[in-house]
Motif scaffolding. Structure first.
Motif, short mmCIF file in Angstrom:
data_model
loop_
_atom_site.label_atom_id
_atom_site.label_comp_id
_atom_site.label_asym_id
_atom_site.label_seq_id
_atom_site.Cartn_x
_atom_site.Cartn_y
_atom_site.Cartn_z
N LYS A 182 -5.49 -13.48 -16.12
CA LYS A 182 -6.80 -12.73 -15.73
C LYS A 182 -8.00 -13.54 -16.21
CE LYS A 182 -4.81 -8.58 -15.23
NZ LYS A 182 -4.73 -7.85 -13.91
N VAL A 230 -11.12 -8.94 -14.70
CA VAL A 230 -11.09 -7.52 -15.41
C VAL A 230 -12.33 -7.56 -15.87
CG1 VAL A 230 -8.65 -7.56 -16.25
CG2 VAL A 230 -10.25 -8.72 -17.34
N GLN A 238 -14.25 -10.38 -25.88
CA GLN A 238 -13.29 -9.90 -26.91
C GLN A 238 -11.67 -9.87 -26.15
OE1 GLN A 238 -12.92 -5.46 -27.30
NE2 GLN A 238 -13.87 -5.77 -28.92
N PHE A 239 -11.78 -9.50 -24.86
CA PHE A 239 -10.74 -9.71 -23.99
C PHE A 239 -10.08 -11.03 -24.13
CE2 PHE A 239 -12.27 -5.98 -21.08
CZ PHE A 239 -11.83 -5.06 -21.67
N THR A 260 -8.78 -12.01 -27.76
CA THR A 260 -7.54 -11.32 -28.26
C THR A 260 -6.39 -12.07 -27.40
OG1 THR A 260 -8.00 -9.66 -26.48
CG2 THR A 260 -8.57 -9.30 -29.09
N GLY A 261 -6.60 -13.02 -26.25
CA GLY A 261 -5.66 -13.47 -25.66
C GLY A 261 -5.22 -12.52 -24.41
N ASN A 262 -5.66 -11.36 -24.12
CA ASN A 262 -5.32 -10.53 -23.18
C ASN A 262 -5.73 -10.99 -21.65
OD1 ASN A 262 -3.81 -7.92 -24.41
ND2 ASN A 262 -5.69 -8.00 -25.57
N ALA A 263 -6.75 -11.76 -21.73
CA ALA A 263 -7.26 -12.45 -20.57
C ALA A 263 -7.19 -14.10 -20.80
CB ALA A 263 -8.58 -12.27 -20.16
N PRO A 308 -1.07 -10.70 -26.11
CA PRO A 308 0.05 -11.76 -26.24
C PRO A 308 0.42 -12.01 -27.37
CG PRO A 308 -1.97 -12.74 -25.37
CD PRO A 308 -2.23 -11.11 -25.52
N LEU A 343 1.74 -7.78 -19.87
CA LEU A 343 1.13 -7.45 -20.77
C LEU A 343 0.54 -5.83 -20.39
CD1 LEU A 343 -1.01 -10.34 -21.71
CD2 LEU A 343 0.69 -9.49 -23.23
N PHE A 394 -5.21 -3.63 -19.42
CA PHE A 394 -5.86 -3.48 -18.00
C PHE A 394 -5.02 -3.17 -16.93
CE2 PHE A 394 -6.93 -7.83 -20.09
CZ PHE A 394 -8.06 -7.40 -20.88
N GLY A 406 -10.62 -2.58 -18.92
CA GLY A 406 -11.04 -3.74 -18.07
C GLY A 406 -11.70 -3.10 -16.86
N ILE A 456 -11.09 -1.56 -14.01
CA ILE A 456 -10.70 -1.98 -12.77
C ILE A 456 -10.47 -0.54 -11.85
CG2 ILE A 456 -8.55 -3.10 -11.44
CD1 ILE A 456 -8.00 -4.42 -14.05
#
Lengths: 252, 226
Positions: free
Chosen positions: A130, A163, A173-174, A177-180, B73, B88, B91, B173, B175
């Motif tokens: 992402k 995102v 923050q996204f 935290t490693g989410n993106a 993750p 994951l 989102f 997120g 979307i």
């Protein structure tokens, strides 16, 4: 005839007035992306002048709506030029008080220390889950992110992987935290003392997007407040500008 | 110009879908928890009940923050979903479902638990003397008697999920068609100074919420007379 008592009363009143003039309190609203530098500046400002500052941090759109609806702020340090201009047009801001206190820089950043080596190549390769950006409709940093993708001719290709954070803090923050895997965040968020200290990043050349000019404006409530006037003068001074630059902004 | 734009309708449809899926899952997950809480004498009853009630008092920002970190993750849930090949959850629509199930759990469990407790032991003991198996007793005695509680719980869970904002904002997120629900859409309008659009969509949610609560209160009186 003046009695001793009257003299004392007058003296106390005068002292109280002088006290007010010497050490006032400024209540200001500050864009979220400027939180860290503002805290540092306030600390210096309070030590140097004796004034105190009460700052509220939030997204510029929310702060604008609050100001329009009677929030007790005396000044706004926005993330853009549009909202301060609007306040000026609407007569809520003091004419002639608006100035650009910082110009923001965008950085393509990852929490992974090896991820971002060559920014454009990484974006082109699509080797990420992402791409986090601030909502372009709300945040100037998001708008600049989209302009950058357009300039690189990658907008259509990357759009499905976007995102959006509602402001630059959430965008960060996204990614943090490693989410993106990667995101366009404000340089000020990842820079400390003039260097990117965490993860890996690549500063977006200023030519790829319109400059992110952040304007400050004094509001009607703060028109006669000496603390607010002093703070605005301080923001223009070398000391504050040094702090602002240290966080990765340009200061004119 | 139509009253609501296409993106508004998309946001509303997504919101209703999220609330419906969440409520169905909560019926499956919440009913056994409510049954256990209403019957157990275990010393775990207190702690489990407290955990179920947590979303009532925790700010959505705390719940959203924990979800973002644990489903990321580097978090345990993120590790699990990646190992299972799901990827994951943040989102995604299903990420929102997971968040909403936690967020609305007390609104399902507590009304159902109260309904089960109100039945008492006697009808179940009577059924047992007629040689009804435990499963039989549950489905033919307990469930029908607790039906009003189930209806209340369903309406509350559904409405509470429609009204969700903080958790979605933290893990969604934004979307379109996937995670941009109505409440987030309104927030975007307000932030972008598009107050006319914000008013329209807000009015729709206001009327909807009122009607849902009206249904709930209209339903309640006859439960008392049973």
């Amino acid at each position: 005839m003046t009695s001793p008592r009257q003299i004392i009363t007058a003296g106390i009143l005068a002292a109280a007035c002088v006290g007010n003039a010497a050490a006032g309190e400024a209540q200001i609203a500050v864009a979220a992306n400027f939180t860290a530098p503002m805290k540092a500046i306030i600390e210096l400002f309070e030590a140097d002048t004796g004034h105190t500052v009460r700052a509220s941090y939030g997204s510029t759109g929310k702060l604008y709506a609050q100001i329009k609806n009677g929030a007790p702020f005396e000044a706004l340090l926005a993330a853009d030029q549009r909202r301060p201009e609007l306040l000026e047009e609407e007569g809520v801001a003091v004419d002639g008080s608006r100035f650009t206190y910082a110009i923001g820089s965008l950085v393509l950043w990852s929490a992974d220390a090896d991820k971002v080596q060559d920014g454009p190549a990484l974006l082109e390769s699509g080797d990420f889950n992402k791409l986090s950006i601030a909502n372009p409709k709300l945040a100037p940093y998001g708008e600049a992110s989209l302009e950058t993708l357009e300039a690189l001719d990658l907008k259509a290709a990357i759009e499905p992987k976007l995102v959006m954070g509602e402001n630059i803090a959430q965008t960060y923050q996204f990614v943090d935290t490693g989410n993106a895997d990667i995101g366009f965040v404000a340089l000020s968020q990842v820079m400390e003392g003039g260097a990117i200290t965490r993860g890996s990043g690549c500063i977006v050349p200023a030519g790829l997007h319109e400059p992110i000019r952040q304007d400050a404006v004094i509001l009607a409530r703060g028109e006669d407040d000496t603390a607010v006037a002093a703070l605005f003068e301080y923001l223009r001074g070398e000391k504050a500008r040094g702090v602002i630059r240290g966080f990765g902004y340009l200061a004119e | 110009m139509p009253f609501l734009s296409a993106t508004d309708l998309e946001a509303i449809a997504l919101t209703l879908r999220l609330a419906a899926v969440t409520t169905l899952i909560l019926y499956v997950v919440g009913t056994p928890i409510a049954w256990w809480l209403s019957r157990t004498r275990s010393r775990w009853k207190g702690p489990v009940g407290a955990v179920v009630a947590l979303p009532l008092v925790l700010p959505p920002s705390v719940l959203g923050f924990y979800l973002l970190v644990t489903m990321g993750p580097n978090g345990p849930v993120g590790w699990l979903t990646q190992t299972l090949g799901i990827g994951l959850l943040p989102f995604t629509f299903w990420g929102l479902v997971v968040g909403s199930v936690f967020y609305s759990l007390p609104f399902m469990v507590q009304p159902v638990q109260n309904a089960f407790e109100a039945i008492g032991e006697r009808p179940l003991e009577a059924a047992a003397t007629l040689r009804a198996s435990p499963l039989d007793r549950f489905f033919t005695v307990a469930l029908p008697l607790a039906l009003p509680g189930f209806v209340t719980a369903g309406i509350l869970s559904f409405a509470h999920t429609v009204g969700e904002f903080g958790v979605v904002l933290m893990i969604g997120g934004n979307i379109p068609g996937e995670t941009r629900v109505a409440s987030v859409q309104i927030y975007d309008y307000v932030e972008a100074l598009e107050y006319a659009d914000a008013h329209r969509l807000s009015a729709v949610l206001l009327v909807f919420s009122f009607l849902v609560l009206l249904m709930l209160y209209a339903w309640r009186p006859d439960r008392g007379t049973r």
